[in-house]
Design an enzyme around this catalytic site. Structure first.
Site, PDB file in Angstrom:
ATOM      1  N   THR A  12       0.932  -9.698   3.998  1.00 19.79           N
ATOM      2  CA  THR A  12      -0.292 -10.384   4.443  1.00 19.79           C
ATOM      3  C   THR A  12      -0.727 -11.355   3.355  1.00 19.79           C
ATOM      4  O   THR A  12      -0.168 -11.393   2.269  1.00 19.79           O
ATOM      5  CB  THR A  12      -1.439  -9.384   4.673  1.00 19.79           C
TER       6      THR A  12
ATOM      7  N   TYR B  36     -10.054  -2.274  -7.397  1.00 21.28           N
ATOM      8  CA  TYR B  36      -9.318  -1.944  -6.164  1.00 21.28           C
ATOM      9  C   TYR B  36      -8.974  -0.456  -6.154  1.00 21.28           C
ATOM     10  O   TYR B  36      -9.223   0.245  -5.174  1.00 21.28           O
ATOM     11  CB  TYR B  36      -8.069  -2.815  -6.047  1.00 21.28           C
TER      12      TYR B  36
ATOM     13  N   VAL C  95       2.110  -4.730   2.079  1.00 20.48           N
ATOM     14  CA  VAL C  95       2.209  -5.188   3.473  1.00 20.48           C
ATOM     15  C   VAL C  95       2.174  -6.716   3.433  1.00 20.48           C
ATOM     16  O   VAL C  95       1.390  -7.305   2.664  1.00 20.48           O
ATOM     17  CB  VAL C  95       1.044  -4.630   4.328  1.00 20.48           C
TER      18      VAL C  95
ATOM     19  N   ASP D 223     -14.341 -10.456  12.186  1.00 23.28           N
ATOM     20  CA  ASP D 223     -13.910 -10.990  10.889  1.00 23.28           C
ATOM     21  C   ASP D 223     -15.035 -11.853  10.329  1.00 23.28           C
ATOM     22  O   ASP D 223     -15.841 -12.394  11.081  1.00 23.28           O
ATOM     23  CB  ASP D 223     -12.620 -11.826  10.994  1.00 23.28           C
TER      24      ASP D 223
HETATM   25  N1  LIG Z   1      -1.621  -6.172   2.216  1.00 27.67           N
HETATM   26  C1  LIG Z   1      -1.375  -5.063   1.526  1.00 27.67           C
HETATM   27  O1  LIG Z   1      -0.396  -4.986   0.789  1.00 27.67           O
HETATM   28  C2  LIG Z   1      -2.305  -3.873   1.665  1.00 27.67           C
HETATM   29  C3  LIG Z   1      -1.848  -2.632   1.191  1.00 27.67           C
HETATM   30  C4  LIG Z   1      -2.673  -1.528   1.299  1.00 27.67           C
HETATM   31  C5  LIG Z   1      -3.921  -1.654   1.882  1.00 27.67           C
HETATM   32  N2  LIG Z   1      -4.349  -2.855   2.337  1.00 27.67           N
HETATM   33  C6  LIG Z   1      -5.694  -2.921   2.946  1.00 27.67           C
HETATM   34  O2  LIG Z   1      -5.576  -3.352   4.281  1.00 27.67           O
HETATM   35  C7  LIG Z   1      -6.792  -3.975   4.693  1.00 27.67           C
HETATM   36  C8  LIG Z   1      -6.472  -5.315   5.315  1.00 27.67           C
HETATM   37  O3  LIG Z   1      -5.858  -6.118   4.318  1.00 27.67           O
HETATM   38  P1  LIG Z   1      -4.862  -7.318   4.613  1.00 27.67           P
HETATM   39  O4  LIG Z   1      -3.688  -7.133   3.749  1.00 27.67           O
HETATM   40  O5  LIG Z   1      -4.701  -7.500   6.068  1.00 27.67           O
HETATM   41  O6  LIG Z   1      -5.741  -8.482   3.943  1.00 27.67           O
HETATM   42  P2  LIG Z   1      -6.098  -9.967   4.382  1.00 27.67           P
HETATM   43  O7  LIG Z   1      -6.814 -10.524   3.224  1.00 27.67           O
HETATM   44  O8  LIG Z   1      -4.910 -10.659   4.929  1.00 27.67           O
HETATM   45  O9  LIG Z   1      -7.110  -9.749   5.616  1.00 27.67           O
HETATM   46  C9  LIG Z   1      -8.381  -9.180   5.416  1.00 27.67           C
HETATM   47  C10 LIG Z   1      -9.323  -9.758   6.458  1.00 27.67           C
HETATM   48  O10 LIG Z   1     -10.605  -9.117   6.262  1.00 27.67           O
HETATM   49  C11 LIG Z   1     -11.606 -10.115   6.372  1.00 27.67           C
HETATM   50  N3  LIG Z   1     -12.801  -9.671   5.641  1.00 27.67           N
HETATM   51  C12 LIG Z   1     -12.950  -9.558   4.297  1.00 27.67           C
HETATM   52  N4  LIG Z   1     -14.193  -9.145   4.003  1.00 27.67           N
HETATM   53  C13 LIG Z   1     -14.839  -8.973   5.180  1.00 27.67           C
HETATM   54  C14 LIG Z   1     -16.147  -8.566   5.529  1.00 27.67           C
HETATM   55  N5  LIG Z   1     -17.046  -8.265   4.591  1.00 27.67           N
HETATM   56  N6  LIG Z   1     -16.492  -8.496   6.851  1.00 27.67           N
HETATM   57  C15 LIG Z   1     -15.580  -8.835   7.813  1.00 27.67           C
HETATM   58  N7  LIG Z   1     -14.329  -9.229   7.524  1.00 27.67           N
HETATM   59  C16 LIG Z   1     -13.953  -9.305   6.234  1.00 27.67           C
HETATM   60  C17 LIG Z   1     -10.984 -11.367   5.785  1.00 27.67           C
HETATM   61  O11 LIG Z   1     -11.671 -12.539   6.229  1.00 27.67           O
HETATM   62  C18 LIG Z   1      -9.551 -11.272   6.292  1.00 27.67           C
HETATM   63  O12 LIG Z   1      -9.388 -11.909   7.540  1.00 27.67           O
HETATM   64  C19 LIG Z   1      -7.656  -4.067   3.437  1.00 27.67           C
HETATM   65  O13 LIG Z   1      -8.601  -3.018   3.439  1.00 27.67           O
HETATM   66  C20 LIG Z   1      -6.646  -3.894   2.321  1.00 27.67           C
HETATM   67  O14 LIG Z   1      -7.240  -3.405   1.148  1.00 27.67           O
HETATM   68  C21 LIG Z   1      -3.568  -3.979   2.247  1.00 27.67           C
END
Ligand SMILES: NC(=O)c1ccc[n+]([C@@H]2O[C@H](COP(=O)([O-])OP(=O)(O)OC[C@H]3O[C@@H](n4cnc5c(N)ncnc54)[C@H](O)[C@@H]3O)[C@@H](O)[C@H]2O)c1
Length: 265
Positions: free
Chosen positions: A189, A154, A187, A38
């Site tokens: 988060t 996005y 999701v 991370d």
């Molecule tokens: N939460 C949702 O509703 C949802 C839905 C569809 C897809 N997603 C995708 O799921 C994935 C995870 O998202 P999440 O909801 O857990 O988000 P989140 O923001 O809770 O967690 C993302 C994590 O990635 C880390 N991060 C960001 N940029 C980074 C980098 N350059 N290098 C290393 N780490 C990095 C952040 O520090 C954070 O801990 C993402 O790709 C997001 O687009 C999320």
């Protein structure tokens, strides 16, 4: 235990919280050896400590950053068998996306698309050279199959992430590289919490706990399915979009109008 995961060396990017954390926890429960990456070093260390994994903090969006992470992960694991390219950012910023400045587009493109290209560029040649193959799992989004109301960066980058995963599967699938694209809707988060007025829309079909995404990923890996759809209804929306794109766009425009009326971007 899932045989494709048990005992494997696995890297999860963006695993300090959210979906990445749930994937890392589940991989450890499957008997894998896990590297927790991370940007947030404290979170990476906390999750690694929780699951007996190895923290490798770092920015996976740049070529140098992902090389450093893959280098340290290879030292820790011996071999990277599975790579979850999960880190992502939304880049919406609550403004009219048409006015999103170029530097923000570049940033979102780097994290949501180029990070995957840069990781695959390092890993796939190694997987082909030693003949053992590997598994590359992209966390894209339902926004990459459909579209995301509100955020152009996005939507566009998640479509590109799905496109890259498809291309990788087509090009290297017959040579031992298995590829999956995880495409959830809402999701629970921090990313969803930060979505502001769009949170209700994204949670429309129910926002899942991140553990449900990990369950769906493991099921797809075990069954050899490319698309991971934690929200099964997405399959129907995707089919409807393909079958009659104009009708689907009409429905999406009505949804956008509702969002506009509710005061979201
Ligand atoms: N939460 C949702 O509703 C949802 C839905 C569809 C897809 N997603 C995708 O799921 C994935 C995870 O998202 P999440 O909801 O857990 O988000 P989140 O923001 O809770 O967690 C993302 C994590 O990635 C880390 N991060 C960001 N940029 C980074 C980098 N350059 N290098 C290393 N780490 C990095 C952040 O520090 C954070 O801990 C993402 O790709 C997001 O687009 C999320």
């Amino acid at each position: 235990m899932t045989e494709q995961l048990h005992g494997k060396g696995i890297v999860v990017t963006g695993a300090g919280r959210g979906i990445g954390r749930a994937l890392a926890v589940r991989m450890a429960a499957e008997g894998a050896r896990v590297v927790v990456n991370d940007l947030d070093a404290d979170n990476a260390r906390a999750v690694a400590a929780e699951i007996g994994g190895t923290p490798v903090p770092g920015d996976v969006s740049s070529t140098e950053g992902v090389r450093a992470v893959i280098g340290s992960a290879t030292e820790a694991l011996g071999r990277i068998d599975v790579f979850f390219a999960n880190a992502g950012i939304d880049g919406a910023g609550g403004t009219d996306s048409l006015q999103t400045p170029d530097d923000v587009w570049d940033k979102v493109m780097d994290v949501n698309v180029m990070a995957h290209v840069r990781a695959a560029r390092e890993l796939v040649p190694r997987w082909l050279d030693d003949g053992l193959g590997g598994r590359f799992v992209v966390t894209a989004s339902a926004a990459g199959l459909l579209t995301m109301i509100g955020s152009a960066p996005y939507s566009v980058t998640k479509h590109a992430a799905v496109g890259f995963a498809e291309w990788l599967s087509v090009t290297y699938g017959a040579r031992g590289v298995d590829v999956h694209a995880i495409c959830p809707q809402g999701v629970q988060t921090k990313m969803l919490e930060d979505a502001g007025p769009l949170q209700a829309l994204l949670s429309r079909d129910s926002a899942l706990p991140p553990e449900a995404v990990a369950d769906a990923a493991v099921a797809a890996i075990a069954e050899g399915r490319f698309l991971v759809l934690p929200h099964p209804e997405v399959a129907g929306y995707y089919a409807a979009r393909a079958a009659d794109t104009d009708r689907w766009l009409g429905g999406m425009r009505r949804l956008q109008q509702k969002v506009d009326e509710a005061g979201a971007p």
